[in-house]
Design a protein around this motif. Structure first.
Motif, PDB file in Angstrom:
ATOM      1  N   VAL A   1     -29.977  25.461 -14.969  1.00 45.03           N
ATOM      2  CA  VAL A   1     -28.660  25.479 -14.336  1.00 45.03           C
ATOM      3  C   VAL A   1     -28.494  24.354 -13.324  1.00 45.03           C
ATOM      4  O   VAL A   1     -27.383  23.861 -13.133  1.00 45.03           O
ATOM      5  CB  VAL A   1     -28.358  26.836 -13.661  1.00 45.03           C
ATOM      6  N   LEU A   2     -29.573  23.944 -12.690  1.00 42.82           N
ATOM      7  CA  LEU A   2     -29.436  22.849 -11.723  1.00 42.82           C
ATOM      8  C   LEU A   2     -29.052  21.560 -12.424  1.00 42.82           C
ATOM      9  O   LEU A   2     -28.175  20.821 -11.978  1.00 42.82           O
ATOM     10  CB  LEU A   2     -30.744  22.651 -10.957  1.00 42.82           C
ATOM     11  N   MET A   3     -29.723  21.299 -13.566  1.00 47.75           N
ATOM     12  CA  MET A   3     -29.372  20.109 -14.334  1.00 47.75           C
ATOM     13  C   MET A   3     -27.958  20.246 -14.866  1.00 47.75           C
ATOM     14  O   MET A   3     -27.189  19.284 -14.914  1.00 47.75           O
ATOM     15  CB  MET A   3     -30.334  19.913 -15.495  1.00 47.75           C
ATOM     16  N   LEU A   4     -27.608  21.463 -15.277  1.00 50.69           N
ATOM     17  CA  LEU A   4     -26.252  21.686 -15.778  1.00 50.69           C
ATOM     18  C   LEU A   4     -25.242  21.317 -14.706  1.00 50.69           C
ATOM     19  O   LEU A   4     -24.255  20.630 -14.957  1.00 50.69           O
ATOM     20  CB  LEU A   4     -26.109  23.160 -16.174  1.00 50.69           C
ATOM     21  N   TYR A   5     -25.525  21.763 -13.484  1.00 52.82           N
ATOM     22  CA  TYR A   5     -24.609  21.451 -12.390  1.00 52.82           C
ATOM     23  C   TYR A   5     -24.524  19.943 -12.160  1.00 52.82           C
ATOM     24  O   TYR A   5     -23.455  19.393 -11.943  1.00 52.82           O
ATOM     25  CB  TYR A   5     -25.060  22.158 -11.113  1.00 52.82           C
ATOM     26  N   LEU A   6     -25.690  19.293 -12.221  1.00 53.96           N
ATOM     27  CA  LEU A   6     -25.731  17.842 -12.021  1.00 53.96           C
ATOM     28  C   LEU A   6     -24.801  17.136 -13.013  1.00 53.96           C
ATOM     29  O   LEU A   6     -23.962  16.316 -12.651  1.00 53.96           O
ATOM     30  CB  LEU A   6     -27.161  17.359 -12.210  1.00 53.96           C
ATOM     31  N   PHE A   7     -24.954  17.491 -14.279  1.00 55.44           N
ATOM     32  CA  PHE A   7     -24.131  16.862 -15.303  1.00 55.44           C
ATOM     33  C   PHE A   7     -22.663  17.285 -15.160  1.00 55.44           C
ATOM     34  O   PHE A   7     -21.755  16.523 -15.444  1.00 55.44           O
ATOM     35  CB  PHE A   7     -24.648  17.210 -16.694  1.00 55.44           C
ATOM     36  N   TRP A   8     -22.476  18.508 -14.741  1.00 57.97           N
ATOM     37  CA  TRP A   8     -21.119  19.047 -14.561  1.00 57.97           C
ATOM     38  C   TRP A   8     -20.346  18.202 -13.559  1.00 57.97           C
ATOM     39  O   TRP A   8     -19.202  17.810 -13.800  1.00 57.97           O
ATOM     40  CB  TRP A   8     -21.274  20.494 -14.073  1.00 57.97           C
ATOM     41  N   GLU A   9     -20.997  17.905 -12.438  1.00 53.75           N
ATOM     42  CA  GLU A   9     -20.320  17.085 -11.436  1.00 53.75           C
ATOM     43  C   GLU A   9     -20.131  15.660 -11.943  1.00 53.75           C
ATOM     44  O   GLU A   9     -19.160  14.997 -11.618  1.00 53.75           O
ATOM     45  CB  GLU A   9     -21.122  17.070 -10.131  1.00 53.75           C
ATOM     46  N   LEU A  10     -21.051  15.210 -12.771  1.00 56.04           N
ATOM     47  CA  LEU A  10     -20.911  13.876 -13.338  1.00 56.04           C
ATOM     48  C   LEU A  10     -19.677  13.802 -14.238  1.00 56.04           C
ATOM     49  O   LEU A  10     -18.982  12.781 -14.275  1.00 56.04           O
ATOM     50  CB  LEU A  10     -22.169  13.518 -14.117  1.00 56.04           C
TER      51      LEU A  10
END
Lengths: 800, 114, 167
Positions: free
Chosen positions: A131-140
């Motif tokens: 989920v942390l990586m998901l969030y990272l990409f989400w903001e990207l």
């Protein structure tokens, strides 16, 4: 690092080279270089279909920051594969289309770099397990969307739209991060699959509702659900390929993806189920209702997109209801299948419609319905495609939209028949809302066809209309063909893509064996629903002049847009007021805040903690060290009293050099070396700058001013001494230094602990420090060379 | 020894505050430099002084000085250098543009907003 | 030239006259070589004995400052014919690149590797990926320091010529 990771990162890697290529190959349209990227990815993803459709999942882990549990774990099941194929497939078509749409004169380098960043970001969102990586990409995705909306950044509307979308989606994204963190607090993992195994634990935890609300905020803002949809119509200021890609086919569906992904996890909660279902339906009806009154073609499509997203969201809600009430009931499976199917269909017909609108805009120079009309004979291909795709959108047979709309109605009807105690009173509302929304959909679909292509030819379009070049037509033609093919043979999708995706949402491993059929028999309520929609919709269109004035009654002040604007304005004014309250503009006041704050906080801390003072362990005092310290003191006093700048500078150097001597005595050889080098360079810097510096080192200061300063500085000095001694004599926990000393050879195979800590153990710190250092250098460059020229532009001076 | 160094560091910090609160640009720059010197000494002392050999692996040495503060302070020194250079250049530019080095007078210099 | 003008501004005209350029230039050359060798030595031995990228870079810059004092800006620019800003970018890229490349080999971000290889003359030589990272640090630090100094020197040279025009 596997092929899948590489495929996700490929667009960003390509973006680096695209920037370079753009400089050297100006003759070839940059899009041709970009095109292979999504094509390669989609080809690769197609090879994964057999694996996934035979109920297997692909899981590839790559360690990124294992200590905090942030790993790049790729997880592919039917759901993520479907999204990934949509992203790269539509991406390829959009790139192809943009080659015709954007001329050579635009900033193509920026455009394609942003687009490629978006591609990676979006693939990263849907193919991630962490989920942390998901969030990272989400903001990207939010950032790249911001950049793309503001592509024509000298238009005020573009900036407004970009800022609005950024503020709203980032607001939601940030809340979603809070949701993810509360989830990981419950389950002690950042992996979605890991969370799935702990559903009972989540169910019991008091944090769960909070996590649900926060994650829903993220999903609803991204997927433009009521009342957050306001950013999407303004985002239409982006170039049309972007609107087709980000704001219709892919990015806005990221919210749907998150909802679908977390449905098995949260289906136990009524909050989750009802929030999705109701917000989805409200969005569907409200946005469809609003789409009818729009004049700008892209605005019509924007509201239509919002409404269709609401439709899919409500279908997911019914699916969640199914999981909530014990799964495996036919109704809910249908809803999920409908959601997935409509997701695909929406990407095809809405993508095509956006591209056609782009063509119309491109060839006539206007997007206003009032100024268009009668283009049927001039643009026959576009006309045909518009008819097919609009009718598909309105749910008319035999196109694919009809099939998913039927499934949607069927799900809505069966939910009212199903026996839920909670639902009993309101259940009849669901099909009604669904039908109302669909009626408006039909009305604006007809308006689209009629407004652009039928009726009288409008003579006053800004450009002489003509059919678009073949290059621009290919992409919408491909999508339109898909609309027809999926409409006639829906079952080529059902086994390969829809079923695995639906099973991913329902989190089951039982095969669904979905058969999508065109005819459900005379007694099917959905059939009569469709008939009602067509009849009422056609009537409403014919008599639109009699009921259209209803839009005038709307409250103009309490709209969501106004709320956003006012909120933004007042928060800015408020922030200004607060800031003006303490930012006096005098550097001295700020320093006074900082230093008095430091002294006060230190004293409070020392009073509240139980500190002892002891200096028995102190090391021996030796004469040379004391002598050096005395030199430092003397130099300090000289700086304080002198008015000569030369003396100040030299005395400052004296302190620095003495300090490096002290370091030698204190067994800090690296420090001594560095300090020595720094001091030498700094002194020569001061001397180089000498001529430019003010002539006098100090100003006349009034006694009172000096007294105030003296009190503050003595207070700060005294507190630091007491604080320092206290900190020296108390050790609350063991130092981590021993770890470095013990492992310097085993882990890092080095000998000099200081340097090993710098480049290996704490390498990240050093990396950023180097960055700061480099930036300081560039800052110096800018400060010395940047001038405002006569035109008011910034330019760099060049010296021979 | 440690207590003496801490007191010296405290004096350096106090004096640097006095320098930074003054009106003249050059004194403010030198003040930040002195502040960082004070902090360097303070932090280095926190780990204890002269508690062992220099922190370089050697079979004949039993105990080492604390390497962690040294590593952190090395970055402090380098960053301070960048910071001082940057401030120096800001001072030069400000002095050139505004014609004064008195920070009290800098506010209210009219901006050309047109 | 800069030191000279600085001294001149201060009214040390006599000192200026007494200064022997040839002697200064010759000494500067020799000392420059010594410092630069020392800087490289410090850099490479940094992993085992005191030294490292920061000190190495700073010393390299210091050596060039010495040349700047003895000669003038043009000589320095001739000696290092690249834009210092590009060097900063190169150094930073290298620092970021090394940890990223390590990820490809399946290691977490920033886990350095050490290899030992046999070379004909030097015997067993450790090859450490941290060294490559440190090279980035070295280049960035040296280039930034150099950039700042040459910028200030140019600024000074400019005002010198302006002052000369006025008088």
């Amino acid at each position: 690092m596997t092929l899948i990771h590489f495929a996700i990162l490929l667009p960003v890697i390509a973006a680096v080279f695209i920037g370079v290529l753009y400089r050297y190959y100006k003759d070839v349209h940059l899009g041709w270089f970009v095109l292979p990227v999504p094509v390669l990815i989609v080809a690769y993803l197609f090879t994964l279909i057999p694996t996934v459709s035979s109920n297997q999942v692909i899981f590839e882990s790559m360690q990124f920051m294992p200590r905090i549990g942030m790993n790049f774990d790729v997880y592919i099941d039917g759901l993520s594969l479907l999204f990934a194929i949509l992203i790269s497939g539509i991406g390829a078509l959009v790139v192809l289309y943009s080659i015709g749409y954007l001329s050579h004169y635009e900033k193509l380098g920026n455009f394609y770099v942003y687009l490629l960043i978006f591609m990676t970001a979006m693939l990263g969102v849907v193919l991630n397990d962490n989920v942390l990586m998901l969030y990272l990409f989400w903001e990207l995705t939010s950032i790249s969307s911001f950049l793309l909306i503001a592509f024509w950044f000298n238009r005020e509307r573009s900036i407004y739209g970009a800022q609005k979308s950024m503020l709203i989606t980032m607001f939601g994204g940030f809340l979603m991060l809070g949701g993810f963190i509360s989830l990981s607090l419950i389950t002690d993992t950042f992996s979605i699959r890991g969370m799935m195994e702990q559903i009972p634990a989540i169910q019991e935890n008091a944090l769960a509702p909070l996590a649900i609300i926060l994650i829903l905020f993220g999903a609803f803002t991204k997927s433009a659900q009521f009342p957050f949809y306001v950013w999407l119509p303004d985002a239409m200021e982006a170039p049309t390929p972007v609107s087709a890609y980000l704001h219709s086919a892919t990015m806005v569906k990221a919210g749907l993806y998150v909802v679908a992904r977390f449905t098995p996890l949260f289906a136990f909660s009524e909050l989750w189920v009802w929030a999705i279902l109701l917000i989805g339906l409200v969005t569907l009806v409200w946005a469809a209702f609003n789409a009818v009154k729009q004049d700008d073609l892209k605005a019509v499509l924007a509201f239509s997109t919002v409404s269709q997203l609401g439709l899919i969201m409500s279908l997911l809600g019914i699916g969640a209801l199914g999981v909530h009430s014990g799964a495996s009931e036919q109704v809910f499976t249908i809803a999920v299948v409908a959601a997935v199917f409509h997701l695909i269909n929406h990407a095809t017909f809405k993508g095509a419609l956006f591209m056609i609108i782009g063509i119309v805009d491109h060839e006539t120079g206007t997007r206003s319905l009032k100024r268009l009309g009668g283009l049927m004979t001039i643009m026959p291909i576009s006309f045909t495609m518009t008819v097919i795709t609009s009718l598909s959108m309105a749910g008319i047979p035999p196109f694919n939209g009809f099939l998913s709309k039927e499934l949607f109605l069927e799900a809505m009807f069966s939910i009212s028949e199903a026996d839920f105690s909670v639902l009993a009173d309101v259940s009849v509302l669901f099909p009604i809302l669904a039908i109302v929304g669909s009626i408006f959909t039909l009305v604006y679909s007809i308006i689209l066809i009629r407004g652009i292509f039928l009726g009288k030819t409008q003579p006053e379009t800004p450009k002489e209309p003509k059919e678009a070049p073949m290059l621009m037509l290919i992409s919408p033609i491909v999508l339109t063909v898909l609309v027809i093919v999926f409409g006639l043979f829906p079952n080529i999708l059902s086994g390969t893509i829809i079923d695995p995706a639906a099973m991913g949402i329902l989190n089951t491993s039982e095969p669904l064996n979905t058969e999508i059929s065109h005819w459900h028999g005379w007694d099917s309520p959905a059939l009569w629903g469709t008939v009602a929609i067509v009849v009422i919709g056609a009537l409403m269109y014919l008599f639109r002049n009699t009921w259209m004035p209803v839009y005038r009654f709307g409250n103009k002040i309490f709209t969501i847009n106004n709320l956003y604007d006012q909120g933004l304005m007042y928060s800015r004014l408020g922030a200004e007021k607060i800031t003006d309250g303490y930012m006096s503009g005098y550097i001295r006041s700020y320093l006074v805040y900082i230093f008095t704050g430091f002294a006060v906080l230190a004293v409070i801390t020392m009073i509240n903690t139980d500190m002892t003072f002891e200096w028995d362990t102190a090391s021996a005092i030796t004469i040379p060290e004391v002598a050096i310290m005395l030199i430092i003191l003397a130099a300090l006093i000289a700086i304080l009293v002198t008015a000569s700048r030369m003396v100040s500078i030299i005395m400052f150097s004296v302190i620095g050099f003495s300090l490096s001597l002290l370091f030698v005595f204190f067994r800090a050889v690296d420090l001594a070396l560095t300090q020595l080098a720094v001091e030498a360079i700094l002194t020569s810097l001061f001397l180089l700058a000498f001529f430019h510096l003010p002539k006098r080192a100090r100003h006349e200061e009034r006694k009172r001013f000096r007294l105030n300063n003296m009190i503050i500085s003595v207070a700060v000095g005294a507190t630091s001494i007491i604080f320092g001694i206290a900190a020296y004599s108390n050790r609350l926990f063991d130092s981590i230094s021993q770890f470095y000393i013990d492992n310097v050879y085993d882990l890092a195979s080095g000998g000099n602990m200081v340097n090993v800590i710098l480049v290996d153990f704490r390498g990240m710190d050093t990396l950023f420090e180097t960055l700061v250092f480099g930036l300081a250098g560039l800052g110096v460059f800018i400060l010395l060379r940047l001038r405002v020229n006569r035109k008011g532009e910034n330019e760099f001076e060049e010296h021979a | 020894m440690e207590i003496l160094v801490i007191i010296l560091a405290g004096i350096l910090i106090g004096a640097s505050v006095y320098l930074m609160l003054s009106k003249s640009l050059l004194r403010i720059i030198i003040g930040t430099g002195v502040l960082s010197h004070g902090i360097l000494l303070m932090l280095l002392t926190m780990g204890g002084l002269k508690r062992g050999g220099i922190p370089v692996l050697d079979d004949s040495v039993q105990s080492y000085s604390d390497p962690l503060p040294q590593a952190m302070l090395l970055t402090v020194i380098v960053i301070t250098f960048a910071l001082t250079a940057y401030m120096l250049v800001i001072a030069i530019r400000v002095y050139k543009e505004l014609g004064t080095d008195n920070v009290e007078n800098m506010k209210g210099v009219p901006r050309d907003d047109d | 030239m800069n030191l000279k003008s600085t001294l001149k501004k201060l009214g040390y005209a006599k000192v200026h006259k007494q200064m022997n350029d040839v002697f200064l230039k010759y000494t500067a050359k020799v000392v420059f070589l010594i410092i630069i060798t020392f800087s490289i030595n410090l850099f490479f031995s940094g992993h085992y004995t005191p030294g490292g990228g920061f000190v190495g870079g700073l010393l390299a810059a210091a050596a060039i400052v010495l040349l700047l004092l003895a000669y003038d800006l043009k000589t320095i620019n001739k000696m290092i014919p690249f834009d210092h800003k590009w060097l900063i970018a190169l150094g930073l890229t290298l620092s970021v690149f090394v940890p990223l490349v390590l990820m490809i080999f399946g290691q977490p971000f920033f886990t350095h590797q050490a290899l030992y290889i046999e070379l004909p003359i030097f015997g067993e030589v450790p090859i450490h990926t941290a060294v490559f990272f440190d090279v980035g640090v070295y280049i960035t630090v040296a280039a930034t320091t150099l950039l700042i100094i040459t910028l200030l020197a140019t600024e000074q040279a400019m005002s010198d010529s302006e002052g000369a025009d006025r008088s």
